[in-house]
Design a protein around this motif. Structure first.
Motif, PDB file in Angstrom:
ATOM      1  N   ASP A  46       0.772  -1.208   0.080  1.00 45.93           N
ATOM      2  CA  ASP A  46      -0.002   0.031   0.065  1.00 45.93           C
ATOM      3  C   ASP A  46       0.983   1.222  -0.088  1.00 45.93           C
ATOM      4  N   ARG A  47       2.162   1.045  -0.280  1.00 43.05           N
ATOM      5  CA  ARG A  47       3.063   2.191  -0.184  1.00 43.05           C
ATOM      6  C   ARG A  47       2.907   3.057  -1.512  1.00 43.05           C
ATOM      7  N   LEU A  48       3.068   4.201  -1.861  1.00 44.23           N
ATOM      8  CA  LEU A  48       3.494   4.895  -2.854  1.00 44.23           C
ATOM      9  C   LEU A  48       4.302   4.498  -3.763  1.00 44.23           C
ATOM     10  N   ILE A  49       4.193   4.272  -5.063  1.00 42.59           N
ATOM     11  CA  ILE A  49       5.221   3.918  -6.098  1.00 42.59           C
ATOM     12  C   ILE A  49       5.106   4.908  -7.045  1.00 42.59           C
ATOM     13  N   VAL A  50       6.034   5.580  -7.484  1.00 42.44           N
ATOM     14  CA  VAL A  50       6.352   6.614  -8.705  1.00 42.44           C
ATOM     15  C   VAL A  50       7.060   6.037  -9.688  1.00 42.44           C
ATOM     16  N   ALA A  51       7.024   6.093 -10.961  1.00 44.96           N
ATOM     17  CA  ALA A  51       7.699   5.904 -11.925  1.00 44.96           C
ATOM     18  C   ALA A  51       8.008   7.087 -12.990  1.00 44.96           C
ATOM     19  N   VAL A  52       9.172   7.384 -13.185  1.00 41.77           N
ATOM     20  CA  VAL A  52       9.510   8.551 -14.168  1.00 41.77           C
ATOM     21  C   VAL A  52      10.087   7.984 -15.538  1.00 41.77           C
ATOM     22  N   ASP A  53       9.382   8.097 -16.401  1.00 41.54           N
ATOM     23  CA  ASP A  53       9.604   7.635 -17.841  1.00 41.54           C
ATOM     24  C   ASP A  53      10.527   8.750 -18.403  1.00 41.54           C
ATOM     25  N   THR A  54      11.862   8.350 -18.908  1.00 46.20           N
ATOM     26  CA  THR A  54      12.645   9.268 -19.375  1.00 46.20           C
ATOM     27  C   THR A  54      12.503   8.789 -20.936  1.00 46.20           C
ATOM     28  N   GLY A  55      11.623   8.135 -21.321  1.00 52.98           N
ATOM     29  CA  GLY A  55      11.571   7.885 -22.858  1.00 52.98           C
ATOM     30  C   GLY A  55       9.924   7.990 -23.276  1.00 52.98           C
ATOM     31  N   LYS A  56       9.832   6.856 -23.996  1.00 52.26           N
ATOM     32  CA  LYS A  56       8.213   6.749 -24.442  1.00 52.26           C
ATOM     33  C   LYS A  56       7.718   5.521 -24.063  1.00 52.26           C
ATOM     34  N   ALA A  57       7.584   5.155 -22.892  1.00 47.13           N
ATOM     35  CA  ALA A  57       7.015   3.923 -22.477  1.00 47.13           C
ATOM     36  C   ALA A  57       5.460   3.813 -23.302  1.00 47.13           C
ATOM     37  N   THR A  58       5.162   2.665 -23.312  1.00 46.32           N
ATOM     38  CA  THR A  58       3.762   2.334 -23.705  1.00 46.32           C
ATOM     39  C   THR A  58       2.920   1.857 -22.509  1.00 46.32           C
ATOM     40  N   CYS A  59       3.520   1.680 -21.527  1.00 45.63           N
ATOM     41  CA  CYS A  59       2.742   1.145 -20.298  1.00 45.63           C
ATOM     42  C   CYS A  59       2.283   2.117 -19.281  1.00 45.63           C
TER      43      CYS A  59
END
Length: 697
Positions: free
Chosen positions: A411-424
């Motif tokens: 239940d923790r906060l997860i952050v993804a930083v996309d430095t490209g052009k991810a499709t997900c």
């Protein structure tokens, strides 16, 4: 009044008075929008020049309508507004929106028009928004009552919205809405309050706090006119765990000047606004992009979060950049435990960092399955509140299944930083992982959002204290005369102010006896409620170490004050021991024009004015809040044994701050209260209120 705002914000039938068939004019825009987006309610254009427009039958006047609408939208000139409101009221219409400018913001004539309108609204009980406002939009029902073209210029919403934008400026309302739609924010309401002649900003907030379709509010304010109402609304936001994100204009002198000319508002004390927002867990922002990203993060408000961030990257440089930005944003990047570092080292080469930030290096390209193990280690670490992962788009796509799997288990906060052009990206967001495409913007939003998550319990505790203090108002007393310093200290001691060994004297002989009793050296100062600032008259003498010195000082002080202030009531002099301490503080309470009584604590003496090292809180203040205030001071290390200095008695300071708060709240007619200085002694030896002042109304 918030219970009556439904007619404004969720009307089922709408009359537009001053309607036009031109979609580019203010009388045509709302009709065009409702027709275009398919409002299901009844729409009644009113204008004798037309028979129909935008597919709606047009009526010559308000009296000709076949049914009484919930809401009337007035697209007419300022001079015609109040006469038309009277006709609407006679027709049974309960709510109206006034577009017209030319009221309080336009000089004496406009002020008179606004006063006339306010008087009628007060007598009639109508709910009237504006004047000088752009109007509203309920994005879920498609009730468009705003003359704004922005709705057709942004990506259309794909479903129900849950974010409201609420501003005192129409242009800011449009700008935030447009930026939000570009970010994919789904809006529930678009509200521009205008001059707030009859419905104040906090009333709209109260409605939004209770609205089941609104989970977050983006707001812009120039002035709050009802501080108590704002506190009540913020309390509801806190209880509902709805983020309230506000931009307060007036940070600089020029900004304040522009605000005043814009809506005849006064900017208020920005330091107090900032402190009040933090105390009530309102997220303060001064950047539109940040506000929009915070609204995006509001989707994840039910996740647990805090200040401790674990950073995962495949670039040492990116790890360093993120660590810097996190720390500057008020977050922490703690070292992981030895066991956790060993678990990570199993898949990370020796040249990759594992303490935090975690540099998985380019080796992850060859073994992407290691991401599951690494992310699991971090997501279960007791040293981590939030997990930030940054990767090029192609690698984020390959890691996405692991992120989704772990997000489902924690239940923790997860952050993804996309430095490209991810499709997900969309898939990650839907699965509970926040996604950003820029390192700077991600942390700019993450910092205040994590603080909001962390402050929730403390804010609720303060709201409870405030509620108790409000309920006790009926039992408050009054101070019936001006108090001298000795009387002030005696009064405050009833609420827990630490006592001080002092004696009063009417002349030199009594002063000598008092000094003999107390023990030399002593301080002698004037005792008069009419002389609050003793140093200005040189009416205080320090370090007196003999009977002669005390006698001379007493005579000099009494004669000096008598000459300078012949009308002052002089009660003699006050004799106190000459003391030394670890530090001097000032504790003061003044009445803010918006929020009411506000406590300030800082370094005592002239240093307060030079360094402005102070902390503020709205009353009431208890010992826990007092401790937080002290920790906010840059000078706090002076109380905490800095470079071998003795530890100060912080407990005594906190006790004093609570006593001062309770004292102020116990009386109806205290305007100001100040202890300056509060001499703080070594730990275990208390604190001494060397001077104390109460100003009554």
């Amino acid at each position: 009044m918030s219970k009556h705002l439904g007619s404004l914000l969720d009307p089922q039938s709408i009359a537009v008075i001053g309607a036009t068939n031109n979609p580019g004019r203010i009388g045509g825009m709302p009709l065009d929008m409702m027709s275009h987006f398919g409002f299901k309610g009844q729409v009644y254009p009113v204008n004798p020049k037309y028979s129909d427009m935008f597919g709606y039958t047009c009526y010559p006047d308000i009296e000709s309508l076949p049914h009484t609408p919930d809401l009337a939208v007035l697209a007419i000139a300022a001079d015609d507004v109040t006469p038309m409101l009277k006709r609407c009221h006679n027709r049974g219409i309960r709510a109206a929106i006034v577009y017209a400018a030319g009221f309080a913001e336009a000089g004496a004539k406009g002020l008179a028009l606004q006063k006339e309108m306010e008087e009628f609204v007060s007598q009639s009980g109508m709910v009237v928004a504006g004047p000088n406002c752009m109007g509203f939009a309920n994005l879920n029902s498609h009730a468009y009552t705003a003359f704004a073209s922005i709705f057709k210029m942004v990506p259309p919403q794909s479903g129900p919205g849950s974010t409201a934008v609420l501003t005192q400026s129409g242009n800011v309302c449009s700008a935030l809405f447009a930026m939000g739609r570009e970010r994919g924010i789904q809006f529930s309401h678009f509200i521009n309050t205008g001059n707030e002649a009859c419905v104040e900003y906090s009333e709209y907030l109260g409605y939004m706090a209770q609205d089941p379709n609104t989970d977050c509010v983006l707001g812009y304010i120039e002035q709050l006119r009802d501080g108590s109402g704002f506190i009540r609304a913020a309390h509801q936001f806190a209880k509902q765990q709805k983020p309230l994100i506000l931009y307060k204009a007036g940070e600089t002198d020029k900004g304040s000047e522009a605000v005043q000319s814009h809506t005849s508002a006064l900017a208020g004390n920005m330091d107090v606004y900032r402190s009040a927002f933090a105390q009530m867990n309102v997220i303060a922002s001064n950047d539109f992009a940040q506000m929009v990203n915070l609204a995006y993060l509001a989707k994840f408000k039910h996740r647990k979060g805090g200040k401790r961030v674990a950073i995962v990257t495949m670039s040492g440089a990116m790890g360093a950049i993120l660590a810097d930005k996190c720390i500057l944003a008020g977050l922490e990047v703690p070292n992981l435990s030895t066991e956790e570092q060993m678990a990570l080292r199993a898949g990370i080469p020796d040249y990759g960092m594992v303490s935090n930030p975690i540099d998985v290096t380019g080796n992850l390209v060859n073994t992407p399955e290691f991401a599951r193990s690494a992310l699991t280690t971090l997501a279960t670490s007791p040293n981590v509140d939030v997990l930030v992962v940054t990767a090029p788009g192609y690698l984020l796509d390959r890691m996405s299944e692991y992120l989704i799997e772990i997000a489902a288990k924690t239940d923790r906060l997860i952050v993804a930083v996309d430095t490209g052009k991810a499709t997900c990206r969309d898939k990650l967001t839907a699965s509970g992982v926040a996604v950003f495409d820029d390192v700077g913007r991600s942390i700019q939003a993450l910092g205040p959002f994590c603080q909001w998550l962390e402050r929730r319990d403390a804010a609720l505790k303060w709201f409870d204290l405030n509620e108790q203090a409000t309920l006790s108002t009926h039992s408050k007393g009054r101070i019936d005369k001006k108090l001298n310093e000795h009387e002030t200290r005696k009064l405050l001691s009833k609420f827990g102010l630490p006592p001080i060994n002092e004696l009063t004297a009417t002349g030199p002989e009594e002063a000598i006896k008092a000094a003999d009793t107390i023990g030399y050296p002593v301080v002698v100062k004037i005792l008069s409620a009419d002389v609050p600032h003793k140093t200005e008259l040189n009416a205080i003498k320090l370090g007196l170490d003999s009977a002669l010195a005390v006698s001379e000082a007493t005579s000099d002080i009494l004669s000096r004050v008598t000459r300078a202030k012949p009308d002052a009531q002089i009660d003699g002099v006050l004799v106190q021991p000459m003391k030394k301490g670890v530090a001097e503080l000032i504790i003061g309470i003044t009445t803010d024009q918006v929020f009411g009584p506000v406590m300030t604590v800082g370094l005592g003496g002239v240093l307060t004015e030079i360094y402005r090292d102070v902390s503020h809180r709205i009353l009431p203040v208890d010992e826990d809040i007092a401790h937080q205030m002290l920790q906010e001071l840059k000078a706090y290390p002076l109380l905490d044994g800095y470079r071998g200095r003795p530890l100060a008695d912080k407990g005594a300071v906190m006790q004093t701050m609570q006593a001062v708060s309770e004292s102020f709240n116990a009386f109806l007619n205290i305007r100001e209260l100040e202890i300056n200085p509060l001499l703080v002694h070594e730990s275990g030896h208390g604190a001494s209120a060397i001077d104390a002042l109460i100003v009554i109304e």
